[in-house]
Scaffold this active site. Structure first.
Site, PDB file in Angstrom:
ATOM      1  N   CYS A   2      33.619  67.169  50.696  1.00 32.31           N
ATOM      2  CA  CYS A   2      32.434  67.272  51.512  1.00 32.31           C
ATOM      3  C   CYS A   2      32.653  68.363  52.556  1.00 32.31           C
ATOM      4  O   CYS A   2      33.707  68.442  53.174  1.00 32.31           O
ATOM      5  CB  CYS A   2      32.059  65.989  52.236  1.00 32.31           C
ATOM      6  SG  CYS A   2      31.638  64.645  51.129  1.00 32.31           S
ATOM      7  N   ARG A  27      33.958  72.630  48.617  1.00 27.17           N
ATOM      8  CA  ARG A  27      34.481  71.313  48.985  1.00 27.17           C
ATOM      9  C   ARG A  27      33.750  70.176  48.294  1.00 27.17           C
ATOM     10  O   ARG A  27      34.186  69.022  48.360  1.00 27.17           O
ATOM     11  CB  ARG A  27      34.379  71.121  50.508  1.00 27.17           C
ATOM     12  CG  ARG A  27      35.138  72.142  51.307  1.00 27.17           C
ATOM     13  CD  ARG A  27      34.962  71.888  52.775  1.00 27.17           C
ATOM     14  NE  ARG A  27      35.600  70.646  53.164  1.00 27.17           N
ATOM     15  CZ  ARG A  27      36.859  70.543  53.559  1.00 27.17           C
ATOM     16  NH1 ARG A  27      37.612  71.592  53.626  1.00 27.17           N
ATOM     17  NH2 ARG A  27      37.365  69.378  53.894  1.00 27.17           N
ATOM     18  N   TRP A  75      30.688  65.686  48.070  1.00 27.05           N
ATOM     19  CA  TRP A  75      31.449  65.259  46.899  1.00 27.05           C
ATOM     20  C   TRP A  75      31.366  63.735  46.928  1.00 27.05           C
ATOM     21  O   TRP A  75      31.895  63.097  47.834  1.00 27.05           O
ATOM     22  CB  TRP A  75      32.895  65.734  47.001  1.00 27.05           C
ATOM     23  CG  TRP A  75      33.688  65.484  45.758  1.00 27.05           C
ATOM     24  CD1 TRP A  75      33.727  66.256  44.636  1.00 27.05           C
ATOM     25  CD2 TRP A  75      34.561  64.375  45.502  1.00 27.05           C
ATOM     26  NE1 TRP A  75      34.568  65.701  43.705  1.00 27.05           N
ATOM     27  CE2 TRP A  75      35.086  64.556  44.198  1.00 27.05           C
ATOM     28  CE3 TRP A  75      34.945  63.251  46.224  1.00 27.05           C
ATOM     29  CZ2 TRP A  75      35.986  63.661  43.618  1.00 27.05           C
ATOM     30  CZ3 TRP A  75      35.834  62.363  45.648  1.00 27.05           C
ATOM     31  CH2 TRP A  75      36.350  62.559  44.362  1.00 27.05           C
ATOM     32  N   ASN A 101      32.106  63.134  56.144  1.00 22.71           N
ATOM     33  CA  ASN A 101      33.117  63.436  55.132  1.00 22.71           C
ATOM     34  C   ASN A 101      34.165  62.340  55.241  1.00 22.71           C
ATOM     35  O   ASN A 101      34.652  62.068  56.329  1.00 22.71           O
ATOM     36  CB  ASN A 101      33.735  64.806  55.429  1.00 22.71           C
ATOM     37  CG  ASN A 101      34.944  65.104  54.562  1.00 22.71           C
ATOM     38  OD1 ASN A 101      35.081  64.546  53.467  1.00 22.71           O
ATOM     39  ND2 ASN A 101      35.801  65.983  55.035  1.00 22.71           N
ATOM     40  N   GLY A 102      34.520  61.720  54.114  1.00 21.02           N
ATOM     41  CA  GLY A 102      35.552  60.681  54.148  1.00 21.02           C
ATOM     42  C   GLY A 102      35.038  59.377  53.559  1.00 21.02           C
ATOM     43  O   GLY A 102      34.020  59.360  52.867  1.00 21.02           O
ATOM     44  N   GLU A 485      51.458  73.531  34.524  1.00 18.09           N
ATOM     45  CA  GLU A 485      50.416  74.198  35.309  1.00 18.09           C
ATOM     46  C   GLU A 485      49.397  74.877  34.385  1.00 18.09           C
ATOM     47  O   GLU A 485      48.189  74.830  34.636  1.00 18.09           O
ATOM     48  CB  GLU A 485      51.073  75.199  36.272  1.00 18.09           C
ATOM     49  CG  GLU A 485      50.139  76.071  37.075  1.00 18.09           C
ATOM     50  CD  GLU A 485      49.205  75.313  38.011  1.00 18.09           C
ATOM     51  OE1 GLU A 485      49.331  74.095  38.163  1.00 18.09           O
ATOM     52  OE2 GLU A 485      48.301  75.970  38.560  1.00 18.09           O
ATOM     53  N   LYS A 489      45.430  73.939  34.469  1.00 19.49           N
ATOM     54  CA  LYS A 489      44.373  74.933  34.694  1.00 19.49           C
ATOM     55  C   LYS A 489      43.332  74.861  33.581  1.00 19.49           C
ATOM     56  O   LYS A 489      42.130  74.939  33.828  1.00 19.49           O
ATOM     57  CB  LYS A 489      44.975  76.353  34.719  1.00 19.49           C
ATOM     58  CG  LYS A 489      45.661  76.719  36.018  1.00 19.49           C
ATOM     59  CD  LYS A 489      44.655  77.030  37.108  1.00 19.49           C
ATOM     60  CE  LYS A 489      45.239  76.923  38.495  1.00 19.49           C
ATOM     61  NZ  LYS A 489      45.585  75.573  38.954  1.00 19.49           N
ATOM     62  N   GLU A 492      41.165  71.597  33.858  1.00 16.72           N
ATOM     63  CA  GLU A 492      40.199  71.518  34.953  1.00 16.72           C
ATOM     64  C   GLU A 492      39.096  72.562  34.832  1.00 16.72           C
ATOM     65  O   GLU A 492      37.982  72.341  35.284  1.00 16.72           O
ATOM     66  CB  GLU A 492      40.881  71.602  36.317  1.00 16.72           C
ATOM     67  CG  GLU A 492      41.482  72.937  36.654  1.00 16.72           C
ATOM     68  CD  GLU A 492      42.136  72.967  38.031  1.00 16.72           C
ATOM     69  OE1 GLU A 492      41.644  72.314  38.953  1.00 16.72           O
ATOM     70  OE2 GLU A 492      43.158  73.660  38.175  1.00 16.72           O
ATOM     71  N   HIS A 508      60.959  64.700  20.409  1.00 16.14           N
ATOM     72  CA  HIS A 508      61.005  63.268  20.713  1.00 16.14           C
ATOM     73  C   HIS A 508      59.616  62.639  20.655  1.00 16.14           C
ATOM     74  O   HIS A 508      59.411  61.539  21.162  1.00 16.14           O
ATOM     75  CB  HIS A 508      61.647  63.046  22.086  1.00 16.14           C
ATOM     76  CG  HIS A 508      63.044  63.562  22.156  1.00 16.14           C
ATOM     77  ND1 HIS A 508      64.099  62.976  21.489  1.00 16.14           N
ATOM     78  CD2 HIS A 508      63.568  64.657  22.762  1.00 16.14           C
ATOM     79  CE1 HIS A 508      65.208  63.663  21.702  1.00 16.14           C
ATOM     80  NE2 HIS A 508      64.902  64.698  22.477  1.00 16.14           N
ATOM     81  N   LYS A 611      37.582  71.068  46.230  1.00 18.76           N
ATOM     82  CA  LYS A 611      38.766  71.828  46.627  1.00 18.76           C
ATOM     83  C   LYS A 611      39.732  70.999  47.462  1.00 18.76           C
ATOM     84  O   LYS A 611      40.921  71.023  47.267  1.00 18.76           O
ATOM     85  CB  LYS A 611      38.301  73.044  47.419  1.00 18.76           C
ATOM     86  CG  LYS A 611      39.425  73.958  47.870  1.00 18.76           C
ATOM     87  CD  LYS A 611      39.914  74.792  46.731  1.00 18.76           C
ATOM     88  CE  LYS A 611      41.101  75.651  47.080  1.00 18.76           C
ATOM     89  NZ  LYS A 611      41.895  75.937  45.877  1.00 18.76           N
TER      90      LYS A 611
HETATM   91  C1  F6R Z   1      44.403  72.590  40.759  1.00 19.72           C
HETATM   92  C2  F6R Z   1      44.348  72.331  42.187  1.00 19.72           C
HETATM   93  C3  F6R Z   1      44.711  70.978  42.659  1.00 19.72           C
HETATM   94  C4  F6R Z   1      45.414  71.057  44.037  1.00 19.72           C
HETATM   95  C5  F6R Z   1      45.679  69.650  44.570  1.00 19.72           C
HETATM   96  C6  F6R Z   1      46.432  69.695  45.883  1.00 19.72           C
HETATM   97  O1  F6R Z   1      44.087  73.915  40.463  1.00 19.72           O
HETATM   98  O2  F6R Z   1      43.977  73.183  42.943  1.00 19.72           O
HETATM   99  O3  F6R Z   1      45.499  70.294  41.739  1.00 19.72           O
HETATM  100  O4  F6R Z   1      46.601  71.760  43.878  1.00 19.72           O
HETATM  101  O5  F6R Z   1      44.468  68.980  44.742  1.00 19.72           O
HETATM  102  O6  F6R Z   1      45.709  70.393  46.844  1.00 19.72           O
HETATM  103  P1  F6R Z   1      46.396  70.893  48.182  1.00 19.72           P
HETATM  104  O7  F6R Z   1      47.377  71.956  47.808  1.00 19.72           O
HETATM  105  O8  F6R Z   1      45.279  71.407  49.022  1.00 19.72           O
HETATM  106  O9  F6R Z   1      47.092  69.704  48.788  1.00 19.72           O
END
Ligand code: F6R
Length: 616
Positions: A2, A27, A75, A101-102, A485, A489, A492, A508, A611
């Site tokens: 949010c 956000r 969000w 927010n929260g 990773e 990527k 998501e 395994h 984010k």
């Molecule tokens: C994936 C991504 C998330 C963040 C995770 C932690 O591309 O961006 O997996 O890495 O939500 O976020 P931070 O680093 O802000 O604690």
């Protein structure tokens, strides 16, 4: 999660708030809404979906002029993402509008209580209870909105940033903060409130960081901050060291593309000013003394998602350079396993946003157990650095795309600096060795830039594979977290099945997934002869190729030994093994970004995500 914006000043509050929401949309983008006080009445508009829907509604029904306003991009946590549950929420008399927010954990009890007293609540949200509580507390507080907010805040459990505006106080916005971000932007004859400085960066770069459990009363010419109990509060002023251009796309189609391209500069900036001429490292944001750091006998890294993968990579360097045992734990799991923590444990919290609730809770747990906490963070003024014993900032600049890229690479660099620093003060690394590693690190921006120049075949591959149903990633040593990773990527951004494995684990179980044509990306450790793992990975390649896998191999330039087992090779420059992730991550970022775009997805705002994950 949010985004929240508030404004009081001489400009059109609607324009300022909408522009701010545009910068905070990363956000959350389930709905958006605004509230102004116009001619003694609340004027509100809100719409499910992205900000564009709200913009269209405002074009159809203008709200009128006002210099005071609040806005929200959501969000969803409580209640479906529809118009009704969109913020702002108002009380029974439409006197006060609230955005949030929260999560208010005791909202069900509060709601029952309010309904018992005759209030009519029309949404499914936790937020709406606050509007009705303010309706009750405002007259009891002598028509003082800040005092009403303090009283209400004391009754709330959970995490919240709240902003409110009232028809009787058309030149005031009041905010409250517990466990969720809220910063004040200090202008000339105008002031701002926002979840993130990006919202007001085009107006001012001077900001105030609010502390825990504080209420702020914002007017055009004053900012008054108090604790929830009304006592005057201490706040920290800071200056934002990036400008509005950093928060814009700058000619790229997506923020993610821009942020991938910014990685050479982000690494260089994170290294800048850290090395003295005598080879000593300078980590001046460290508030832990060298003596305290010498006592450390265990390191636990806590982080989520991509930051967790940075932690997995850092573990190799930390143990190798410092000989201190290092564990890496998902923040969301950490405190529930009752970890063994003492005064000599260093907990390293890695977080781009500095607001991730799981990581915040993990660090609080660590501090309760008397462990020391070091934050590695990209966001000045955020909660996690403030609550840590020490901080090392990454200097990646604002990361707007939901999928982390430059944040990730700079987290690895920052962790390496911490490891080198620990090695230096504990005597496990000599000055010349540190200088040599830092020299290698300083070569990385150019190497990253050269990888970026050769990405067209990777983009073409993504377009070719756009209908694939599954993509696998394998690696060994630091290549294993890179495989994880790469898979994250792709999941998501492209919404497709993707998994990363330690290459040695394939036999395994996971090798059963291999069938004709399944694309498998393999990250090969340093060229043949420089790593014992090279030949082992090549054997794994042969095993999967024999079973029909289509192999895409990321290998160092000149490593011809991999060619017979690769359907396609993506070459990266040679680098010391521990630094290779800074290069091998890039093709996987580019692949996922292009795949998402080829499949018609929103690259910067993937579905269901946000984010900054400020809920547990
Ligand atoms: C994936 C991504 C998330 C963040 C995770 C932690 O591309 O961006 O997996 O890495 O939500 O976020 P931070 O680093 O802000 O604690």
């Amino acid at each position: 999660m949010c985004g929240i914006v508030g404004y009081v000043g001489q400009q059109s509050a609607l324009d300022v708030v909408m522009a701010g929401l545009g910068r905070l949309e990363y956000r959350g983008y389930d709905s958006a809404g605004v509230a102004l006080v116009v001619d003694g009445k609340l004027a509100t508009e809100k719409r499910a979906g992205k900000l564009a829907n709200l913009q269209a509604a405002l074009a159809e029904h203008p709200l009128g002029a006002s210099g005071t306003g609040i806005g929200h991009t959501r969000w969803a946590t409580h209640g479906a993402p529809n118009d009704r549950n969109a913020h702002p929420h108002v009380d029974c008399t439409r006197s006060v509008a609230v955005i949030h927010n929260g999560i208010i954990e005791n909202f069900a009890a509060l709601r029952a209580e309010l309904e018992g007293r005759g209030h009519e609540l029309v949404s499914d949200t936790d937020t709406e209870t606050v509007a009705h509580l303010l309706e009750e507390e405002y007259p009891r507080s002598g028509n003082d909105l800040a005092e009403a907010m303090r009283r209400v805040s004391r009754r709330l459990d959970g995490a919240f940033t709240l902003l409110a505006t009232h028809v009787d106080a058309p030149d005031v916005v009041v905010g409250a903060r517990r466990n969720s971000p809220l910063v004040v932007g200090l202008g000339q004859g105008e002031n701002f409130l926002a979840s993130d400085v990006a919202a007001f960066i085009e107006h001012t770069r001077d900001a105030l960081e609010l502390g825990q459990d504080q209420v702020v009363e914002l007017r055009s010419d004053s900012v008054v901050v108090t604790g929830f109990d009304g006592s005057p509060a201490e706040v920290r002023e800071f200056h934002v060291d990036w400008d509005v251009s950093a928060a814009e796309k700058g000619g790229y189609d997506y923020f993610m593309l821009k942020e991938i391209a910014e990685q050479p500069a982000a690494i260089a900036d994170t290294l800048l000013g850290r090395l003295e001429s005598d080879g000593r490292l300078r980590l001046d944001e460290m508030r832990l003394s060298d003596d305290e750091l010498r006592e450390i006998d265990k390191i636990i890294i806590v982080a989520c998602g991509t930051a967790f993968h940075a932690g997995l990579i850092a573990k190799y360097a930390i143990e190798h350079w410092t000989r201190i045992p290092c564990e890496v734990e998902l923040s969301s799991e950490f405190r529930y396993r009752d970890p063994v923590l003492t005064r000599t444990t260093l907990v390293v919290a890695i977080t781009q946003s500095g607001e991730t609730m799981d990581t915040l809770m993990a660090l609080r747990h660590a501090r309760e157990q008397r462990a020391r906490v070091l934050a590695i963070c990209n966001t000045n003024g955020s909660t996690i650095p403030r609550e840590s014993d020490a901080v090392l900032y990454t200097h990646a600049g604002p990361e707007v795309a939901v999928a982390s890229t430059k944040g990730f690479l700079t987290q690895i660099v920052a962790c390496y600096l911490v490891a080198l620093y620990l090695g230096q003060i504990r005597g496990t690394k000599f000055g010349d060795e540190i200088t040599s590693v830092v020299r290698d690190l300083r070569d990385m921006p150019d190497k990253v830039a050269s990888v970026l120049e050769t990405m067209e075949p990777v983009r073409a591959l993504a377009r070719e594979l756009r209908d694939a149903t599954s993509v696998l990633f394998i690696g060994r040593h630091v290549g294993y977290p890179i495989a994880l990773e790469g898979a994250l990527k792709l999941k998501e951004l492209a919404y497709m099945h993707a998994e990363g494995f330690a290459a040695g684990e394939l036999k395994h179980g996971p090798i059963a997934l291999i069938e004709d044509g399944v694309p498998v990306f393999a990250v090969v450790p340093a060229a043949k002869g420089r790593s014992v793992l090279h030949d082992k990975l090549v054997s794994n390649l042969q095993e999967i190729r024999a079973r029909g896998a289509r192999t895409v191999v990321i290998a160092e330039e000149g490593d011809t030994a991999v060619e017979p087992y690769a359907d396609q090779v993506i070459w990266i420059p040679s680098a010391p093994s521990l630094l290779q992730p800074l290069l091998s991550a890039i093709p996987l970022q580019v692949f996922a970004c292009e795949m998402a775009s080829a499949r018609g997805h929103d690259v910067d705002q993937p579905r269901n995500l946000a984010k900054s994950v400020t809920v547990e």
